[in-house]
Design an enzyme around this catalytic site. Structure first.
Site, PDB file in Angstrom:
ATOM      1  N   GLU A 114       0.296 -26.387 -42.471  1.00  0.00           N
ATOM      2  CA  GLU A 114      -0.780 -25.383 -42.502  1.00  0.00           C
ATOM      3  C   GLU A 114      -1.512 -25.416 -41.173  1.00  0.00           C
ATOM      4  OE1 GLU A 114      -3.295 -26.745 -45.652  1.00  0.00           O
ATOM      5  OE2 GLU A 114      -1.644 -26.650 -47.085  1.00  0.00           O
ATOM      6  N   LYS A 116      -4.716 -25.926 -38.882  1.00  0.00           N
ATOM      7  CA  LYS A 116      -5.907 -26.772 -39.009  1.00  0.00           C
ATOM      8  C   LYS A 116      -7.095 -25.944 -38.545  1.00  0.00           C
ATOM      9  CE  LYS A 116      -7.639 -31.393 -38.038  1.00  0.00           C
ATOM     10  NZ  LYS A 116      -9.003 -31.010 -37.782  1.00  0.00           N
ATOM     11  N   ASP A 118     -10.644 -24.702 -37.551  1.00  0.00           N
ATOM     12  CA  ASP A 118     -11.711 -25.398 -36.842  1.00  0.00           C
ATOM     13  C   ASP A 118     -13.068 -24.871 -37.300  1.00  0.00           C
ATOM     14  OD1 ASP A 118     -12.821 -27.168 -35.149  1.00  0.00           O
ATOM     15  OD2 ASP A 118     -12.290 -26.122 -33.298  1.00  0.00           O
ATOM     16  N   TYR A 226      -6.856 -27.130 -50.647  1.00  0.00           N
ATOM     17  CA  TYR A 226      -6.578 -28.307 -51.473  1.00  0.00           C
ATOM     18  C   TYR A 226      -7.171 -28.094 -52.859  1.00  0.00           C
ATOM     19  CZ  TYR A 226      -5.889 -33.313 -52.379  1.00  0.00           C
ATOM     20  OH  TYR A 226      -5.470 -34.518 -52.882  1.00  0.00           O
ATOM     21  N   LYS A 312      -2.967 -32.517 -33.313  1.00  0.00           N
ATOM     22  CA  LYS A 312      -4.015 -31.804 -32.579  1.00  0.00           C
ATOM     23  C   LYS A 312      -3.456 -31.180 -31.310  1.00  0.00           C
ATOM     24  CE  LYS A 312      -8.282 -33.431 -33.452  1.00  0.00           C
ATOM     25  NZ  LYS A 312      -9.526 -32.880 -33.775  1.00  0.00           N
ATOM     26  N   CYS A 406     -34.255 -25.525  -3.753  1.00  0.00           N
ATOM     27  CA  CYS A 406     -34.065 -24.614  -4.887  1.00  0.00           C
ATOM     28  C   CYS A 406     -33.582 -23.246  -4.407  1.00  0.00           C
ATOM     29  CB  CYS A 406     -35.383 -24.466  -5.650  1.00  0.00           C
ATOM     30  SG  CYS A 406     -35.275 -23.272  -6.989  1.00  0.00           S
ATOM     31  N   CYS A 409     -36.541 -20.576  -5.171  1.00  0.00           N
ATOM     32  CA  CYS A 409     -37.872 -20.563  -4.560  1.00  0.00           C
ATOM     33  C   CYS A 409     -37.955 -21.411  -3.290  1.00  0.00           C
ATOM     34  CB  CYS A 409     -38.929 -21.029  -5.568  1.00  0.00           C
ATOM     35  SG  CYS A 409     -38.839 -22.784  -5.933  1.00  0.00           S
ATOM     36  N   CYS A 424     -36.039 -28.658  -9.744  1.00  0.00           N
ATOM     37  CA  CYS A 424     -36.963 -27.996  -8.839  1.00  0.00           C
ATOM     38  C   CYS A 424     -38.357 -28.278  -9.381  1.00  0.00           C
ATOM     39  CB  CYS A 424     -36.692 -26.493  -8.811  1.00  0.00           C
ATOM     40  SG  CYS A 424     -38.059 -25.592  -8.067  1.00  0.00           S
ATOM     41  N   CYS A 430     -41.704 -21.018  -9.425  1.00  0.00           N
ATOM     42  CA  CYS A 430     -40.275 -20.718  -9.308  1.00  0.00           C
ATOM     43  C   CYS A 430     -39.902 -19.705 -10.399  1.00  0.00           C
ATOM     44  CB  CYS A 430     -39.520 -22.036  -9.467  1.00  0.00           C
ATOM     45  SG  CYS A 430     -37.741 -21.871  -9.426  1.00  0.00           S
TER      46      CYS A 430
END
Ligand code: IVH
Length: 666
Positions: A114, A116, A118, A226, A312, A406, A409, A424, A430
């Site tokens: 079957e 699997k 997720d 099942y 897997k 950054c 800014c 930053c 900013c």
């Protein structure tokens, strides 16, 4: 229509709707249009409203869920929910096959393969054909009872059909198909909520939402793989599963039975490629010995059966070229480097960017521009760089150097000891940090102002807001002028901002976005310092005395109040009327735990607001519309006649103020 006629019609509608539901959600073969389905459902719903005693918990009208908040009870699984051993290559698979052969001492055996799925696993019990209980896996022994939520999943029948067993339990997977996942994340991003990293997290998160009406909208699906029943005569997993299908359950669609491990490998190879064409995620193949009697003979180890294993799939990898690295600045000022790649196909999508997480990762792979990098897509949406093909590197390739300033800014970045990320520090100047702070402030858990990221961006770019204090200066005319706004929506926003002035102090404190001050810490702070002025005066030593407050948090609070611009902001919020002091209401008891109570009318000793708070402080819930799930109607002067009538019809006790006071006596 009299009761007998109504009952006959309701029975007919329930049966018919269940049948069409199956045709649509399990067999993808509808006989009637959505419109016709909805009309039948509407008719049923109206009849149930008219004859509430004829409505059942298993009616198709229950699929829409309820707006009442539920808290999840826990329950022990009748049989523990096991997990499976994993294999990652055909070698390990051969070893599994050899163990099976040895355990079965020369008997012939077959395997069932079957997909699997997720998602998140679930146990569902039917008693007398009616869905009676759904429990999450939890720790395998004890899980959460999520029956109300599972009932909203359309591919799970509320009632079985055919020659079902008296008591039967199914195990399976709740999944979120790609389409539903994408829709959900888009909506969450629009609402300024965190997107889910993958469909698996989205499925398990959705199953734990307290409001089942919300779950109903999430588009969850299921596969039951099942069957547990002591009465089934079939001696084969394959046959049992087919039996379950005949009762109306959605079973694995890509399922096959094989004579030997070589055929199993073909099945695996086929799906390793084909998986990208499925409308949902799978992360491997499950291989099960078919015969129930052989399964028993093989038995189990402490945690996993010896008769089944999962194979897997490897996360898919691809090669690409690293063109440039850009740097994103998050709400907290954290800098995330992102790789811009030459577009490449990976796991069914075109990938142009990959996450590099932080400066250490750049060092780890010693990344150079133009490098040929290996990217991998695990469970997350954004792929990551997992390696570099150094044989493809030329001497003139330039080493990637992490930025020092950054990109938004220009402020010099800092790196706090022990942290992987650069920051930053210009939190009030900013742009992404300013916008992020405002977005955090308006969030549901803070000031709960009804708007989103897009509007904040717009208001910021138009120069209308530079910090959260400016929100309270906004005028309706300024907002109405903006793109996408009309008079009414501008008015609603102003109203919502006005209402936020009632939000209790601890939520305001959380909303300020002081680093490391989350919801719980904000509550603890408000508890020991019932005003922001008291909090401001606390020293580091005093702060660390407070429950949940450690060095890092205390330091951050002290720093926050040292900045003159923060003091100015607090002053402005104060002038606007935002709550900067107030007691935190602490739970006073559990006398009303699990009870839904409606308040209606005017009372002598308490305002309705006070009664609502009292209900909540004693563990109850104040609900607004009357239904079978309502436990009490708390009635004052002038309660509406329709409410009274409905309460009597549903047999819900109507109580007065004195009775209520008695209920919550310590
Ligand atoms: S059989 C004893 N079949 O994979 C039977 N599991 O570690 C155990 N899963 O938590 C499960 N698809 O949630 C089985 N077709 C499938 C499955 C499947 C997904 C999940 C299941 C379990 C995990 C196994």
């Amino acid at each position: 229509m009299d009761v007998t006629q109504a009952k006959a019609r309701i029975d007919f509608l329930v049966k018919e709707l269940n049948r069409h539901n199956q045709l649509y959600y399990i067999h993808s073969n509808p006989e009637i249009s959505d419109f016709e389905f909805d009309s039948l459902l509407k008719e049923l719903s109206e009849l149930e409203n008219q004859f509430p005693l004829l409505a059942t918990e298993w009616s198709p009208t229950q699929r829409v869920g309820s707006d009442l908040n539920q808290s999840f009870e826990q329950a022990t699984h009748r049989y523990p929910m096991l997990s499976l051993g994993n294999t990652y290559d055909f070698n390990e698979l051969d070893q599994f096959d050899q163990r099976v052969a040895k355990g079965l001492e020369g008997q012939l055996y077959q395997y069932v393969c079957e997909l699997k799925y997720d998602g998140t696993s679930i146990s569902i019990t039917y008693e007398n054909g009616k869905l009676s209980k759904a429990i999450t896996r939890g720790d395998g022994t004890v899980g959460d009872v999520v029956t109300q939520n599972v009932k909203t999943i359309k591919s799970i029948p509320l009632e079985l059909t055919g020659d079902f067993q008296k008591v039967v339990e199914f195990r399976g997977e709740i999944i979120m198909p790609h389409a539903a996942f994408e829709r959900l994340n888009k909506e969450r991003i629009n609402n300024n909520e965190q997107a889910f990293a993958n469909p698996r997290n989205a499925a398990s998160g959705s199953l734990k939402i307290q409001n089942s009406a919300e779950v109903a909208k999430r588009g969850l699906d299921s596969f039951l793989y099942y069957v547990i029943s002591d009465q089934l005569k079939e001696n084969s997993h394959f046959e049992k599963i087919k039996k379950a299908a005949s009762w109306g359950l959605k079973i694995p669609q890509h399922i096959d039975r094989f004579d030997g491990i070589d055929q199993v490998k073909n099945f695996i190879n086929y799906w390793d490629n084909e998986r990208y064409n499925l409308p949902f995620d799978i992360d491997g193949i499950v291989i099960k010995v078919d015969s129930a009697q052989q399964q028993e003979q093989l038995g189990m180890t402490a945690k996993t059966p010896r008769w089944a294993i999962s194979y897997k799939f490897k996360a898919e990898q691809a090669f690409s070229k690293l063109m440039t690295v850009s740097y994103q600045v998050g709400r907290t000022g954290a800098i995330t480097p992102v790789a811009n790649l030459e577009p490449v196909q990976l796991a069914g999508t075109t990938v142009k960017r990959a996450s590099i997480h932080n400066a250490d990762q750049i060092e780890l792979h010693d990344l150079h521009l133009n490098d040929t990098v290996i990217i991998e897509k695990g469970g997350e949406i954004i792929p990551k760089i997992v390696g570099v093909d150094k044989t493809k590197r030329s001497a003139e390739f330039q080493k990637v150097k992490f930025i020092t300033h950054c990109p938004e800014c220009g402020t010099e970045l800092i790196r706090i000891d022990g942290e992987a990320k650069h920051y930053c520090p210009n939190e009030d100047g900013c742009p992404p940090q300013i916008k992020g702070k405002i977005e955090h402030f308006i969030g549901r858990k803070a000031m709960n102002i009804a708007t989103g990221e897009a509007t904040i961006d717009l208001l910021y770019e138009q120069g209308l807001i530079k910090n959260v204090g400016d929100l309270y200066q906004l005028k309706k005319s300024q907002i109405a002028r903006l793109e996408r706004f009309a008079d009414k929506s501008a008015e609603n926003l102003i109203l919502s901002i006005e209402q936020s002035k009632q939000v209790p102090y601890h939520k305001v404190l959380f909303g300020l976005g002081i680093r490391f001050v989350g919801e719980t810490v904000a509550k603890k702070l408000a508890l020991s310092c019932p005003s922001i002025h008291e909090l401001r005066q606390k020293t580091f030593e005093e702060l660390i005395q407070i429950e949940e407050v450690g060095d890092k948090i205390a330091e951050s609070i002290v720093l926050y109040f040292q900045k003159p611009e923060h003091l100015e902001l607090i002053q402005r919020l104060d002038e606007a009327g935002v709550q900067l002091k107030g007691e935190v209401a602490e739970a006073k008891g559990e006398q009303l735990k699990g009870l839904n109570i409606i308040i209606s009318g005017v009372f002598e000793r308490h305002s309705r607001e006070e009664l609502k708070t009292l209900i909540e402080l004693h563990g109850g819930k104040n609900v607004s519309s009357i239904s079978k799930q309502t436990h009490y109607v708390l009635a004052g002067q002038g309660i509406g006649p329709s409410k009274l009538e409905k309460a009597q019809q549903l047999n819900i006790p109507i109580i007065d103020e004195a009775f209520f006071e008695n209920l919550i006596k310590p």
